[in-house]
Write a protein that holds these residues in place. Structure first.
Motif, PDB file in Angstrom:
ATOM      1  N   ARG A  33      42.647  23.149 -46.028  1.00  0.00           N
ATOM      2  CA  ARG A  33      43.700  22.345 -45.400  1.00  0.00           C
ATOM      3  C   ARG A  33      43.097  21.186 -44.602  1.00  0.00           C
ATOM      4  O   ARG A  33      43.584  20.052 -44.678  1.00  0.00           O
ATOM      5  N   ALA A  34      42.036  21.460 -43.849  1.00  0.00           N
ATOM      6  CA  ALA A  34      41.397  20.414 -43.048  1.00  0.00           C
ATOM      7  C   ALA A  34      40.820  19.310 -43.930  1.00  0.00           C
ATOM      8  O   ALA A  34      40.967  18.115 -43.634  1.00  0.00           O
ATOM      9  N   LEU A  35      40.171  19.690 -45.025  1.00  0.00           N
ATOM     10  CA  LEU A  35      39.579  18.698 -45.928  1.00  0.00           C
ATOM     11  C   LEU A  35      40.657  17.875 -46.622  1.00  0.00           C
ATOM     12  O   LEU A  35      40.485  16.661 -46.835  1.00  0.00           O
ATOM     13  N   ILE A  36      41.764  18.502 -46.983  1.00  0.00           N
ATOM     14  CA  ILE A  36      42.879  17.771 -47.600  1.00  0.00           C
ATOM     15  C   ILE A  36      43.444  16.748 -46.611  1.00  0.00           C
ATOM     16  O   ILE A  36      43.722  15.593 -46.969  1.00  0.00           O
ATOM     17  N   LEU A  37      43.602  17.154 -45.360  1.00  0.00           N
ATOM     18  CA  LEU A  37      44.118  16.236 -44.332  1.00  0.00           C
ATOM     19  C   LEU A  37      43.177  15.041 -44.138  1.00  0.00           C
ATOM     20  O   LEU A  37      43.622  13.908 -44.012  1.00  0.00           O
ATOM     21  N   GLU A  38      41.880  15.313 -44.113  1.00  0.00           N
ATOM     22  CA  GLU A  38      40.909  14.231 -43.931  1.00  0.00           C
ATOM     23  C   GLU A  38      40.959  13.243 -45.092  1.00  0.00           C
ATOM     24  O   GLU A  38      40.931  12.025 -44.895  1.00  0.00           O
ATOM     25  N   ALA A  39      41.015  13.764 -46.302  1.00  0.00           N
ATOM     26  CA  ALA A  39      41.070  12.893 -47.476  1.00  0.00           C
ATOM     27  C   ALA A  39      42.358  12.090 -47.504  1.00  0.00           C
ATOM     28  O   ALA A  39      42.355  10.888 -47.815  1.00  0.00           O
ATOM     29  N   ALA A  40      43.470  12.733 -47.172  1.00  0.00           N
ATOM     30  CA  ALA A  40      44.754  12.031 -47.160  1.00  0.00           C
ATOM     31  C   ALA A  40      44.782  10.966 -46.075  1.00  0.00           C
ATOM     32  O   ALA A  40      45.343   9.880 -46.265  1.00  0.00           O
ATOM     33  N   GLU A  41      44.157  11.256 -44.931  1.00  0.00           N
ATOM     34  CA  GLU A  41      44.136  10.283 -43.842  1.00  0.00           C
ATOM     35  C   GLU A  41      43.382   9.020 -44.245  1.00  0.00           C
ATOM     36  O   GLU A  41      43.803   7.895 -43.929  1.00  0.00           O
ATOM     37  N   THR A  91      46.897  23.358 -55.446  1.00  0.00           N
ATOM     38  CA  THR A  91      46.364  23.798 -54.157  1.00  0.00           C
ATOM     39  C   THR A  91      46.905  22.940 -53.025  1.00  0.00           C
ATOM     40  O   THR A  91      47.277  23.438 -51.957  1.00  0.00           O
ATOM     41  N   VAL A  92      46.964  21.625 -53.256  1.00  0.00           N
ATOM     42  CA  VAL A  92      47.525  20.717 -52.245  1.00  0.00           C
ATOM     43  C   VAL A  92      48.988  21.058 -52.001  1.00  0.00           C
ATOM     44  O   VAL A  92      49.449  21.131 -50.850  1.00  0.00           O
ATOM     45  N   LEU A  93      49.726  21.287 -53.085  1.00  0.00           N
ATOM     46  CA  LEU A  93      51.142  21.659 -52.947  1.00  0.00           C
ATOM     47  C   LEU A  93      51.300  22.994 -52.225  1.00  0.00           C
ATOM     48  O   LEU A  93      52.237  23.176 -51.439  1.00  0.00           O
ATOM     49  N   HIS A  94      50.393  23.911 -52.470  1.00  0.00           N
ATOM     50  CA  HIS A  94      50.457  25.219 -51.816  1.00  0.00           C
ATOM     51  C   HIS A  94      50.352  25.071 -50.293  1.00  0.00           C
ATOM     52  O   HIS A  94      51.054  25.751 -49.536  1.00  0.00           O
ATOM     53  N   HIS A  95      49.468  24.175 -49.844  1.00  0.00           N
ATOM     54  CA  HIS A  95      49.235  24.020 -48.410  1.00  0.00           C
ATOM     55  C   HIS A  95      50.298  23.157 -47.727  1.00  0.00           C
ATOM     56  O   HIS A  95      50.603  23.367 -46.554  1.00  0.00           O
ATOM     57  N   PHE A  96      50.868  22.184 -48.447  1.00  0.00           N
ATOM     58  CA  PHE A  96      51.755  21.215 -47.779  1.00  0.00           C
ATOM     59  C   PHE A  96      53.151  21.108 -48.391  1.00  0.00           C
ATOM     60  O   PHE A  96      54.055  20.582 -47.754  1.00  0.00           O
TER      61      PHE A  96
END
Length: 212
Positions: A20-28, A54-59
């Motif tokens: 989740r943290a890595l997805i947020l960083e990449a999206a930011e 996986t992205v959909l699962h988290h967000f």
């Protein structure tokens, strides 16, 4: 070997919190560079090395991911500001340092542009767990203590809220349009001109907060 396909990071197993943290960083990073419309879940997934599901699962959705990115950025600014206000006695140097810290957070990371983009897209923030009212409350407590110490008549919380909103609007607007507006007003429109504007804003806010 064909190079026509977009290179992606190899997928590795991560725990839920790390993913989740890595997805947020990449999206930011994509949000700051291209605005909300520039976030595509497939590309964010490829940046991190996870699958689109996986992205959909988290967000749950692209819109939820955009809101989560902005919420995290606002929460960081909010937390630091509240801590600074609670530790402050309200003098000019401390207020100036707080304004500079917020301005830097809005400009250097691009969060000011992000907030403007989201506002223009009609993105509501009533569900984001960051409230300017908390900043107002902390400022009002500090203001009351300072005015008591000086024997001055107390002001209403609404008056303090107006001061905080004025500062927030000035910092947000200047983080995106500051150079252009200063130059258009016949000023230099460079970093020094921006610093002088914020120093002037500090004095204006203090005169109102501390005035009779």
């Amino acid at each position: 070997m064909s190079t026509s396909r977009r290179e992606t990071k190899p997928r590795v197993r991560r725990d839920a919190e790390s993913a989740r943290a890595l997805i947020l960083e990449a999206a930011e990073k994509r949000l700051v560079s291209n605005g909300p419309a520039g976030i595509r879940l497939q590309e964010v997934a490829a940046d991190v090395g996870v699958s689109h599901p996986t992205v959909l699962h988290h967000f749950g959705s692209r819109e939820a991911l955009v809101k989560a990115v902005c919420s995290r950025a606002l929460a960081s600014i909010h937390r630091q500001l509240i801590e600074a206000i609670e530790a402050s006695s309200g003098d000019e140097a401390q207020l100036s340092a707080m304004l500079e810290a917020v301005f830097d957070a809005l400009t250097k990371s691009g969060h000011g542009r992000v907030l403007m983009w989201l506002a223009l897209e009609g993105e509501p923030f009533d569900s984001v767990d960051v409230r300017l009212a908390d900043v107002v409350d902390a400022t009002h407590v500090m203001r009351k203590a300072k005015r008591n110490e000086k024997g001055l008549k107390q002001k209403t919380r609404e008056d303090t809220a107006h001061v905080v909103v004025l500062a927030a609007l000035a910092l947000l607007g200047s983080s995106v349009l500051g150079r252009t507006m200063l130059a258009n007003a016949g000023l230099e429109g460079d970093d020094d001109a921006g610093a002088r504007f914020r120093a002037w804003l500090t004095r204006v806010l203090l005169r109102h907060l501390d005035g009779e």
